[in-house]
Design a protein around this motif. Structure first.
Motif, PDB file in Angstrom:
ATOM      1  N   ASN A  21       0.759   5.382  -2.030  1.00 52.66           N
ATOM      2  CA  ASN A  21       1.273   4.790  -3.259  1.00 52.66           C
ATOM      3  C   ASN A  21       1.496   5.875  -4.301  1.00 52.66           C
ATOM      4  O   ASN A  21       0.597   6.307  -4.988  1.00 52.66           O
ATOM      5  N   GLU A  36       4.765   3.139  -6.926  1.00 54.63           N
ATOM      6  CA  GLU A  36       4.597   1.689  -7.009  1.00 54.63           C
ATOM      7  C   GLU A  36       5.742   0.994  -7.728  1.00 54.63           C
ATOM      8  O   GLU A  36       5.551  -0.048  -8.341  1.00 54.63           O
ATOM      9  N   GLN A  37       6.913   1.595  -7.673  1.00 57.20           N
ATOM     10  CA  GLN A  37       8.088   0.991  -8.304  1.00 57.20           C
ATOM     11  C   GLN A  37       9.309   1.025  -7.402  1.00 57.20           C
ATOM     12  O   GLN A  37      10.432   0.895  -7.895  1.00 57.20           O
TER      13      GLN A  37
HETATM   14  S1  FES Z   1       5.052   3.691  -3.848  1.00 58.76           S
HETATM   15 FE1  FES Z   1       6.510   2.317  -3.093  1.00 58.76          FE
HETATM   16  S2  FES Z   1       8.401   3.281  -3.410  1.00 58.76           S
HETATM   17 FE2  FES Z   1       6.956   4.598  -4.340  1.00 58.76          FE
END
Ligand code: FES
Ligand code: FES
Length: 157
Positions: free
Chosen positions: A39, A42-43
């Motif tokens: 992670n 997270e976007q």
């Molecule tokens: S952590 Fe999921 S796209 Fe970056």
């Protein structure tokens, strides 16, 4: 809170206490003991959390754990053949495409997906397939080398 039942890397798994807003990435890492998917953002921007959901590549940070109910997830751990590295993984190691390694699991899954669809990709096809995976360390040249190497070996096998 809810119970989640899904198949992960070929195994039926159930987890309790899943929170409604929880991402699939969180559930995989924190509840299912699979820290391979990373992670970083997270976007949905870095690809380090890439997994297969019913055979389609997704960013697991953007998928709610609940959306995986009854479905099949394959993570980077499931791409390897038990203790043996997958040819894509082996090629990444040999080509020097693993530096800090944070981007590597996502790149492995994305490259695996590319090579099952397009066994001998052009450089442009490799770049396009991996465009959603950010790497801060390698400058991408070694990643391209790794995918070419994996393609050669898998084609020869
Ligand atoms: S952590 Fe999921 S796209 Fe970056
Ligand atoms: S090896 Fe460090 S981010 Fe890619």
């Amino acid at each position: 809170m809810m119970r989640l039942a899904l198949t992960v890397n070929g195994e039926r798994r159930e987890v309790d206490g899943v929170w409604e807003g929880e991402s699939l990435l969180y559930a995989l890492r924190e509840r299912l003991g699979l820290p391979g998917s990373k992670n970083a953002c997270e976007q949905g921007e870095c690809g380090s959390c890439s997994v297969y959901l019913d055979d389609t590549l997704v960013c697991s940070c953007l998928v709610l754990a609940g959306q995986a109910e009854g479905r099949e997830v394959v993570t980077v751990e499931g791409v390897a053949n038990g203790d043996e590295l997958h040819p894509v993984q082996q090629a990444f190691v040999e080509a020097g495409a693993v530096q800090c390694g944070f981007c590597t699991p996502g790149l492995i899954v994305a490259s695996h997906d590319l090579l099952r669809r397009t066994p001998s990709p052009s450089d442009a096809e490799i770049r396009e397939a991996l465009a959603g995976n950010l790497c801060r360390c390698t400058g991408y040249e070694k990643i391209l080398d790794a995918v070419r190497l994996a393609a050669d070996r898998m084609g020869a096998a």
